[in-house]
Design a protein around this motif. Structure first.
Motif, short mmCIF file in Angstrom:
data_model
loop_
_atom_site.label_atom_id
_atom_site.label_comp_id
_atom_site.label_asym_id
_atom_site.label_seq_id
_atom_site.Cartn_x
_atom_site.Cartn_y
_atom_site.Cartn_z
N GLU A 40 43.67 52.89 44.14
CA GLU A 40 41.81 52.36 43.58
C GLU A 40 41.05 52.60 44.89
OE1 GLU A 40 40.50 52.54 41.01
OE2 GLU A 40 41.76 52.69 39.86
N ILE A 41 41.93 51.72 46.30
CA ILE A 41 41.67 52.52 47.52
C ILE A 41 40.84 53.70 48.09
CG2 ILE A 41 41.50 51.33 49.67
CD1 ILE A 41 40.20 49.46 48.08
N ILE A 42 42.66 54.40 47.49
CA ILE A 42 42.66 55.50 48.14
C ILE A 42 41.56 56.30 47.72
CG2 ILE A 42 43.85 58.08 48.23
CD1 ILE A 42 45.96 56.53 48.79
N LEU A 43 41.11 56.13 46.64
CA LEU A 43 39.80 57.23 45.49
C LEU A 43 38.52 56.84 45.64
CD1 LEU A 43 41.63 57.61 42.06
CD2 LEU A 43 41.33 60.09 43.81
N GLN A 44 37.77 55.61 46.87
CA GLN A 44 37.11 55.24 47.33
C GLN A 44 36.29 56.97 47.83
OE1 GLN A 44 36.76 51.76 48.64
NE2 GLN A 44 37.02 50.27 46.16
N GLN A 45 36.02 57.20 47.59
CA GLN A 45 34.63 58.15 48.20
C GLN A 45 35.82 58.96 48.32
OE1 GLN A 45 31.96 57.84 49.44
NE2 GLN A 45 31.48 55.23 48.99
N THR A 46 36.90 59.66 47.80
CA THR A 46 37.51 60.10 47.52
C THR A 46 37.74 61.10 46.40
OG1 THR A 46 38.76 59.60 49.84
CG2 THR A 46 39.84 60.62 48.31
N ARG A 47 38.12 62.43 46.65
CA ARG A 47 38.24 63.18 44.68
C ARG A 47 39.31 62.90 45.30
NH1 ARG A 47 38.25 68.44 45.73
NH2 ARG A 47 38.27 68.10 48.17
N VAL A 48 40.24 63.16 43.20
CA VAL A 48 41.12 62.81 43.18
C VAL A 48 42.56 64.05 43.14
CG1 VAL A 48 42.72 62.98 40.98
CG2 VAL A 48 40.27 61.69 40.39
N LYS A 118 40.86 41.00 51.17
CA LYS A 118 40.01 42.02 52.05
C LYS A 118 39.63 43.18 51.95
CE LYS A 118 37.92 42.19 56.61
NZ LYS A 118 37.10 41.94 57.41
N GLY A 119 38.19 43.32 51.27
CA GLY A 119 38.32 45.12 51.21
C GLY A 119 38.12 45.37 49.27
N ILE A 120 38.36 44.11 49.15
CA ILE A 120 38.28 43.79 46.94
C ILE A 120 37.00 43.89 47.02
CG2 ILE A 120 39.80 43.20 45.07
CD1 ILE A 120 42.54 43.85 46.60
N GLY A 121 36.30 44.47 46.07
CA GLY A 121 35.44 44.10 45.38
C GLY A 121 35.54 44.67 43.69
N GLU A 122 34.15 43.29 43.62
CA GLU A 122 34.06 43.74 42.35
C GLU A 122 34.60 45.18 41.01
OE1 GLU A 122 30.52 42.80 40.51
OE2 GLU A 122 30.24 40.69 41.25
N TYR A 123 35.20 45.90 41.55
CA TYR A 123 35.63 47.34 40.88
C TYR A 123 36.83 47.09 41.18
CZ TYR A 123 37.22 51.78 40.10
OH TYR A 123 37.80 52.87 39.21
N THR A 124 37.47 47.03 42.21
CA THR A 124 38.42 47.04 42.29
C THR A 124 39.71 45.94 41.19
OG1 THR A 124 38.57 48.42 44.17
CG2 THR A 124 40.44 47.66 44.20
N ALA A 125 39.02 45.16 41.88
CA ALA A 125 39.66 43.51 41.07
C ALA A 125 39.63 44.20 40.15
CB ALA A 125 39.05 42.56 41.91
N ALA A 126 38.19 44.74 39.41
CA ALA A 126 38.42 44.48 37.44
C ALA A 126 39.87 45.71 37.27
CB ALA A 126 37.24 44.73 36.78
N ALA A 127 39.58 46.89 37.93
CA ALA A 127 40.58 47.58 38.17
C ALA A 127 42.25 47.18 37.64
CB ALA A 127 40.30 49.01 39.08
N ILE A 128 42.30 46.78 38.97
CA ILE A 128 43.72 45.78 39.38
C ILE A 128 43.97 44.56 37.95
CG2 ILE A 128 45.66 44.89 40.84
CD1 ILE A 128 43.31 45.76 43.19
N ALA A 129 43.45 43.44 37.65
CA ALA A 129 43.44 42.59 37.34
C ALA A 129 43.37 43.30 35.54
CB ALA A 129 42.01 42.10 37.20
N SER A 130 43.25 44.53 35.20
CA SER A 130 42.81 44.49 33.68
C SER A 130 44.20 45.47 33.50
CB SER A 130 41.51 45.42 33.68
OG SER A 130 41.78 46.69 34.55
N ILE A 131 44.01 46.82 34.31
CA ILE A 131 45.30 47.58 33.97
C ILE A 131 46.78 46.76 34.81
CG2 ILE A 131 46.60 49.64 34.81
CD1 ILE A 131 43.45 50.45 36.03
N ALA A 132 46.94 46.08 35.52
CA ALA A 132 47.95 45.43 35.78
C ALA A 132 48.64 44.77 35.00
CB ALA A 132 47.74 44.93 37.61
N PHE A 133 47.51 43.38 34.77
CA PHE A 133 47.99 41.94 34.41
C PHE A 133 47.04 41.51 32.47
CE2 PHE A 133 47.78 42.04 39.17
CZ PHE A 133 48.94 41.57 38.85
N ASN A 134 46.70 42.64 32.36
CA ASN A 134 45.45 43.16 30.56
C ASN A 134 44.71 41.97 30.79
OD1 ASN A 134 46.29 44.54 28.81
ND2 ASN A 134 46.70 42.91 27.32
#
Length: 356
Positions: A40-48, A118-134
């Motif tokens: 998720e951090i790599i894909l911020q401002q970076t194409r897949v 550090k460096g984790i905002g709402e979007y990244t936290a939601a992605a990790i929480a939902s994908i890794a921990f449902n």
């Protein structure tokens, strides 16, 4: 504002579409929060397409939080070289140390703990929480803002507090609470592949019948983005100095761009300046103190665009004869020419090295 039955239909259609058309990405083969975080951090401002290779290299070098936390910052920055937005790399390194210090080396599972890193905002936290921990947290990034604004015909600016609040509430109402991670990945892919910023594929859209923007012929107008970006022009003059098989570098400090990366000796001017004007400046006299004449071996102009800055750069390669002593100012140090590739540099310096 939203119809629960209609929302349920939209969610169902998105998940069906994702099952058939979703992208096959390596970080979707795991529920490891560390790997999901790095992707998720790599894909911020970076194409897949670019981020995929960086992801593989990063995970190979640092397969877990502990290995990343124990690394030197220069190692992390070097591995990040070419991706840009180097604050991401410094934050990832700092967050890994946080996990080791505050969570006994175990990546936290609670949203409130994840977002404290550090460096984790709402979007990244939601992605990790939902994908890794449902956990039932909807991701809201540029793709989601666009999809929701078009589907529900939202004419408020996506940069206004009201617009952000409305879209976040709708995004949360659309979330499939049984499988939030899969739904979040579905809506992100839908925004990236179908509901794109320019030339969206409306005729292939499974949500066409539910889209207020399509019904009102307003797809091109939404989302409303009234943010005006002010671009600052900067004028950099880099000196690639070579002497007796050595190259000279300095490290960027302070809070400016490219903090802690290495670069050639630099003179920044408030306006464009040619070599004749540079020779008259005090920084130039200090850089080449004691040398009676300077000859340019190579000159290259590169314009480098950042989000809020345009860097107009002139690179000068200067080869000083071996029989002439050269002692640069104290912050500049010498390395052997062959060592240059070992130092983390900005994408701008990387571009120059690719060309010469």
């Amino acid at each position: 504002m939203t119809n629960r039955g209609n929302n349920s239909k939209i969610t169902s259609l998105l998940l069906d579409w994702y099952g058939k058309e979703g992208r096959d990405l390596p970080w979707r083969e795991t529920t490891d929060p560390y790997k999901i975080w790095i992707s998720e951090i790599i894909l911020q401002q970076t194409r897949v397409v670019q981020g995929r290779d960086y992801y593989f290299r990063f995970i190979e070098k640092f397969p877990n939080v502990k290995s990343l936390a124990n690394a030197e910052e220069d190692e992390v920055l070097k591995l990040w070289q070419g991706l840009g937005y180097y604050t991401r790399a410094r934050n990832v390194h700092a967050a890994a140390k946080q996990v080791m210090d505050s969570f006994n080396g175990i990546f936290p599972s609670a949203y409130s703990d994840i977002i404290s890193l550090k460096g984790i905002g709402e979007y990244t936290a939601a992605a990790i929480a939902s994908i890794a921990f449902n956990e039932p947290y909807a991701v809201v990034d540029g793709n989601v803002f666009r999809v929701v604004a078009r589907l529900f015909g939202i004419t408020l600016s996506i940069h206004s507090s009201e617009g952000k609040k409305m879209i976040k509430e709708i995004a949360q109402s659309l979330l499939n609470r049984e499988d939030p991670g899969r739904y979040n990945q579905a809506v992100m892919d839908f925004g990236a592949l179908i509901c794109t910023p320019a030339q969206p594929k409306c005729m292939a859209c499974v949500l066409q019948d539910h889209c207020m923007a399509f019904a009102g012929n307003r797809v091109g107008e939404l989302p409303v983005n009234d943010r005006k970006i002010s671009i600052r022009n900067r004028y950099f003059h880099y000196f690639h100095i070579q002497h007796n098989g050595n190259t000279f570098l300095q490290k960027r400090n302070g809070s400016d761009i490219w903090k802690n990366l290495f670069e050639f000796p630099l003179i920044e001017t408030p306006e464009p300046a040619d070599f004749t004007l540079l020779e008259k400046t005090e920084p130039f006299r200090q850089l080449f103190h004691g040398l009676s004449s300077i000859s340019i071996d190579h000159r290259l102009a590169i314009r480098h665009q950042l989000t809020h800055q345009a860097i107009h750069t002139l690179f000068y390669r200067i080869i000083i004869p071996g029989n002439i002593p050269y002692n640069p100012p104290g912050e500049i140090f010498k390395i052997e020419n062959e060592q240059l590739s070992e130092y983390p540099v900005s994408r701008l310096i990387h571009k120059y090295l690719e060309i010469i």
